[in-house]
Design an enzyme around this catalytic site. Structure first.
Site, PDB file in Angstrom:
ATOM      1  CB  CYS A   9      -0.993  -0.039   1.162  1.00  0.00           C
ATOM      2  SG  CYS A   9      -2.411   1.065   0.897  1.00  0.00           S
ATOM      3  CG  HIS A  30      -3.715  -3.508   3.478  1.00  0.00           C
ATOM      4  ND1 HIS A  30      -2.509  -3.160   4.029  1.00  0.00           N
ATOM      5  CD2 HIS A  30      -4.300  -2.341   3.072  1.00  0.00           C
ATOM      6  CE1 HIS A  30      -2.362  -1.844   3.961  1.00  0.00           C
ATOM      7  NE2 HIS A  30      -3.436  -1.328   3.381  1.00  0.00           N
TER       8      HIS A  30
END
Length: 503
Positions: A342, A426
């Site tokens: 991310c 994630h």
């Protein structure tokens, strides 16, 4: 007809409210009770995306798993994601609605959300036999009581009994219990049914005289004394409960399947979010995971992870100031394993255009991946499924940055160049087959004789942890009295403890 309910409050932040709530939820679920978790307002950088695409605190997702139900936005209607010391992004019913200072939030916005909070709670109570609510911080924060929507504010409006949890491992638990009650108004005190001691070490018989004296002073019972247990701090909310140079959690104590261990260093960037991504690595026998903040700590690492962050540009500046950026660039040039997740993926790219999060405009990235990032006002919230390294992968996405991948080999939604991987996903490492394939690739590049264990199941380990939490409640709490609280509310006639809340 509404189901029963209970609010689990704490003498302090990190007293154990999240895990106690999860333990009560798992105990009830094992009794066949249809139960749901609830936290009106959560401040956390650890978040999760529900199946309907709503962002909620990871702790509530974990508690929903303890209940054996699917998490929804109803379980955490307000989520605050800090972006600095004085401001947070406000996420309402799973969607961001803007940035707000702490003064602005507590100055009026918070109070206006009480109707939404109570509506969500009532909807849950109409669908479930019981709803176990978690408070935030302490219910005795007298400066915030007027606008409170997560502790006594929600308890008063919903008529919930309150159980106060105290961490005895920190000391001062009797004073904390007494002082918490004594700083509440008479109306609030009527709902505080009693106490739960958390993280006790030693002989409970030595504690019992103090509990009897506490009952004499407050008129309230202690509903249980939970012993200290290692490795149960799962999916924490507000911080990293490990020292920067300490190993992550107390992971599985098992010898490596191969001849050597694999060392993983995680850069402890500012505003680190979803650091739980590396829990799945720490669960592997023979994988040692550490959080680091100095360049020399990367030297012996077989894999370096740059995790998610709520402040990509701020994290990039921090990496450069500490000399970690140069160390990461050298590592990538040498082909040594590096993973960006991310925000960590974004800062490994060529450049960033950010007029949303930091408002810094054009910022050069580390340039180790052929990626350009532009921050969009609309947040991406998704639950993608894909394939990488020949294995099925599930994950979730929470980001404003939109990545344009200009080269390299495909890797989930990102790319790979040499020994550097980058993705917005994630939770990908929780997919067992993919995690093992990824660790084999890392070990090959690092020249380590490491072999992933063939049967490690992250989901099974998580279930085992949740069952341990349920066991703590089942074995060390007065469960009959707990159920009476949930079903019937706080006992009547509880005494007032002066001085009460100040006018």
């Amino acid at each position: 007809m509404s189901g029963g309910g209970l609010l689990v409050a704490g003498t302090t932040s990190d007293a154990g409210k999240s895990v106690v709530t999860a333990g009560i939820c798992r105990w009830l679920a094992r009794q066949g009770v249809k139960v749901a978790p609830f936290k009106a307002q959560n401040m956390s950088l650890n978040s999760f995306v529900t199946r309907e695409g709503a962002e909620i605190g990871r702790a509530q997702a974990m508690q929903a798993q303890a209940c054996r139900v699917e998490p929804t936005a109803l379980m955490n209607p307000v989520l605050l994601k800090p972006g600095g010391d004085r401001s947070s992004q406000v996420v309402l019913m799973g969607r961001p609605v803007g940035e707000m200072s702490a003064r602005g939030y507590h100055g009026g916005r918070q109070e206006s959300l009480l109707g939404t909070v109570l509506d969500c709670l009532e909807r849950l109570r109409s669908e479930y036999d019981a709803v176990i609510c978690e408070g935030a911080g302490s219910p005795a924060e007298i400066n915030l009581r007027r606008t409170d929507i997560v502790n006594m504010g929600v308890a008063r409006n919903a008529g919930l009994p309150v159980l106060v949890v105290g961490d005895i491992d920190r000391g001062g638990v009797f004073a904390s219990f007494f002082g918490t009650v004594a700083l509440l108004s008479p109306e609030d005190q009527e709902l505080v049914a009693g106490f739960l001691v958390n993280k006790f070490r030693g002989d409970v018989s030595l504690l019992e005289p103090g509990l009897e004296m506490l009952h004499g002073l407050t008129g309230r019972h202690t509903y249980g004394v939970l012993p200290f247990r290692h490795g149960l701090g799962i999916d924490e909310e507000d911080g990293l409960r490990v020292s920067l140079r300490g190993a992550v959690r107390e992971s599985v104590v098992a010898p490596p399947a191969g001849e050597e261990v694999l060392r993983v260093a995680v850069c402890a960037v500012p505003l680190m979010s979803n650091f739980t991504d590396v829990d799945a690595l720490a669960a592997e026998p023979g994988v040692v995971v550490r959080f680091v903040d100095r360049p020399d700590e990367l030297a012996d690492a077989d894999l370096v992870v740059v995790p998610g962050t709520r402040g990509t540009v701020k994290a990039l500046r921090w990496l450069r100031e500490r000399g970690l950026a140069d160390a990461l660039v050298r590592r990538a040039a040498e082909g040594r394993p590096l993973l960006g997740i991310c925000g960590g993926f974004q800062l490994l790219g060529e450049h960033i255009e950010d007029d949303v999060e930091s408002r810094a405009g054009h910022v050069d990235g580390l340039g180790v991946l052929p990626v350009r990032v532009r921050f969009a006002r609309e947040k991406t919230l998704a639950r993608p499924v894909g394939e990488a390294l020949g294995e099925r992968v599930e994950g979730y996405e929470i980001h404003h940055g939109v990545a344009e991948v200009l080269g390299g080999d495909a890797f989930l939604d990102g790319c790979r160049v040499g020994g550097t991987w980058g993705t917005h996903w994630h939770g990908a490492l929780e997919s067992d087959g993919f995690r093992r394939a990824f660790l084999r690739a890392v070990a090959a590049r690092a020249g380590r004789r490491f072999v992933p264990a063939p049967d490690t199941s992250f989901a099974a380990l998580r279930e085992e942890q949740l069952d341990q939490l349920g066991d703590l409640i089942d074995q060390h709490a007065d469960t009959d009295a707990l159920w009476r609280l949930i079903e019937s509310g706080a006992p009547r006639g509880l005494p007032f403890i002066p001085p009460g809340a100040p006018a």
